[in-house]
Design a protein around this motif. Structure first.
Motif, short mmCIF file in Angstrom:
data_model
loop_
_atom_site.label_atom_id
_atom_site.label_comp_id
_atom_site.label_asym_id
_atom_site.label_seq_id
_atom_site.Cartn_x
_atom_site.Cartn_y
_atom_site.Cartn_z
N THR A 206 -10.06 -4.07 -1.40
CA THR A 206 -9.87 -4.08 0.05
C THR A 206 -11.20 -4.19 0.80
O THR A 206 -11.29 -4.89 1.81
CB THR A 206 -9.13 -2.79 0.48
N ARG B 174 2.31 2.00 -3.35
CA ARG B 174 1.31 2.62 -4.24
C ARG B 174 1.06 4.07 -3.86
O ARG B 174 0.83 4.93 -4.71
CB ARG B 174 0.02 1.80 -4.23
N HIS C 78 0.84 -1.20 0.00
CA HIS C 78 0.00 0.00 0.00
C HIS C 78 0.88 1.26 0.00
O HIS C 78 0.58 2.23 -0.71
CB HIS C 78 -0.93 0.01 1.22
C1 LIG Z 1 -10.61 2.29 -8.73
C2 LIG Z 1 -10.23 1.13 -7.86
N1 LIG Z 1 -9.88 -0.03 -8.44
C3 LIG Z 1 -9.51 -1.09 -7.72
C4 LIG Z 1 -9.49 -1.05 -6.34
C5 LIG Z 1 -9.02 -2.23 -5.55
O1 LIG Z 1 -7.76 -1.98 -4.99
P1 LIG Z 1 -7.30 -2.64 -3.63
O2 LIG Z 1 -7.35 -4.11 -3.84
O3 LIG Z 1 -5.91 -2.14 -3.42
O4 LIG Z 1 -8.24 -2.19 -2.57
C6 LIG Z 1 -9.86 0.13 -5.69
C7 LIG Z 1 -9.87 0.21 -4.22
O5 LIG Z 1 -8.93 0.68 -3.67
C8 LIG Z 1 -10.22 1.26 -6.46
O6 LIG Z 1 -10.58 2.41 -5.87
#
Ligand SMILES: Cc1ncc(COP(=O)(O)O)c(C=O)c1O
Length: 362
Positions: free
Chosen positions: A307, A99, A96
């Motif tokens: 998440t 990113r 995280h």
């Molecule tokens: C646009 C978008 N795509 C995909 C995800 C899934 O990402 P993650 O698995 O890191 O939560 C999210 C959530 O954070 C998001 O906002």
């Protein structure tokens, strides 16, 4: 009144008046209540200042603050899980944070250090450990964010930034069983273009998606299935989830092409699929191919990853009057297996062989 403790790296000011008695842990509403403490760090004169943890609370801002006008802001969304009375598990904080810095570079925000991030999280979790809900499926949502805080109306990058981390107890996403989502495409709106900001977590991406999401809801769909901006042909992702298709025994996931958010859960699902010996393909996938796979009977499962829900089974996809209907009552076997494995690792019930967990001794 509050008390100030000077930590090795963080100034810590604790609250004298916890608000935890205001929380109904049996009826948690996502993102409505915030734990007693928050992390704060400010950037000016070319550097980040002293990191601090202090009581959660409002702060004063000027109406001219850059973020209100130009949206120079980034955030993360992650979770911590109650393991036992001594331990809280944070899921993939390094991924995280990587990113978060990736988003920072794109939005012209100064990067931050992982050491400070993890120390901030550990401190918040120790101080507010009672805010981590204990029931199955519940967690403490963690929201790190940085916004431009210069009081200047010139449309250029700010020289000042505020970095906060706040946390919020959240209920079980699937308290009444899995709830398959229905998706529709849009021929009028796009979420992101290559070269734009779709692959970073910045405020404006979400603001721009609210109208199409609202229209999809009005038509009876849960969310928009985003297609590529150029040809309106290739599948990209869903509102706040990445998407996966199980076609025969191959897991096909849209490749990270610069306009898709690189989801942490997406990455976890792909790692598990590879570990379990499935064929994994990260590539362009035309929605037409999904329709064809459905018609030929080879489309076994469609699910989102993120998440919030870990996995979200997709029950229906609508595109230009055509629909794909899948079993809407329960998730597919593979999505269920991913859900069980990832949540098992998160709560410390399954071996963390991928090193995804950062345990905090509370
Ligand atoms: C646009 C978008 N795509 C995909 C995800 C899934 O990402 P993650 O698995 O890191 O939560 C999210 C959530 O954070 C998001 O906002």
């Amino acid at each position: 009144m509050s008390e100030t403790i000077i930590h090795a790296d963080l100034d810590i000011e604790t609250t004298k008046q916890s608000r935890i008695h205001e929380v109904d842990f049996d009826n948690l509403v996502f993102g409505r209540q915030f734990s007693d403490h928050m992390f704060v760090m400010e950037y000016e004169n070319g550097k980040w200042g002293k990191p601090a943890v202090k009581p959660y609370g409002a702060f004063q801002v000027s109406p001219a603050m850059n973020v209100f006008h130009y949206g120079q802001a980034i955030f993360e969304g992650m979770k911590a899980f109650y393991k036992d009375e001594n331990t809280v598990n944070i899921f993939r904080p390094k991924t995280h944070h990587d990113r978060f810095n990736f988003s920072a570079r794109r939005i012209c925000i100064p990067e931050t250090e992982y050491e400070i991030f993890i120390e901030a999280l550990e401190t918040l979790l120790r101080l507010d450990h009672q805010w981590v809900p204990k029931k199955p499926g519940t967690s403490l949502y963690i929201r790190p964010f940085i916004f431009a805080s210069d009081d200047l109306l010139a449309a250029r990058s700010s020289d000042k930034f505020n970095y906060y981390i706040i946390t919020s107890p959240v209920g079980a996403y699937y308290s009444e069983g899995f709830n398959p989502v229905s998706l529709t495409t849009s021929d009028k709106y796009v979420r992101a273009v290559q070269g734009g900001t779709g692959n970073v977590k910045t405020a404006g991406n979400y603001a721009a998606s609210f109208l199409p999401a609202k229209k999809a809801k009005e038509q009876g769909y849960t969310q928009v299935l985003w297609l590529d901006a150029k040809e309106n042909k290739y599948v990209e992702e869903v509102g706040t989830m990445n998407i996966h298709f199980l076609i025969d025994d191959t897991l096909v996931t849209p490749a990270l092409n610069g306009s898709i958010l690189p989801g942490v859960t997406r990455r976890s699902v792909l790692a598990l699929a590879k570990e379990w010996g499935l064929n994994v393909e990260e590539r362009k996938i035309a929605l037409e191919e999904v329709f064809e796979a459905h018609e030929s009977g080879s489309l076994k499962e469609v699910f989102g990853s993120g998440t919030a829900a870990v996995v979200s089974p997709v029950g229906l996809i609508e595109h230009n009057g055509r629909t794909i209907e899948l079993d809407r009552e329960k998730p597919g076997e593979f999505a269920q297996k991913c859900f069980d494995e990832i949540t098992g690792i998160q709560y410390g019930k399954v071996d963390d062989r991928h090193n995804w967990i950062h345990s905090v001794n509370i």
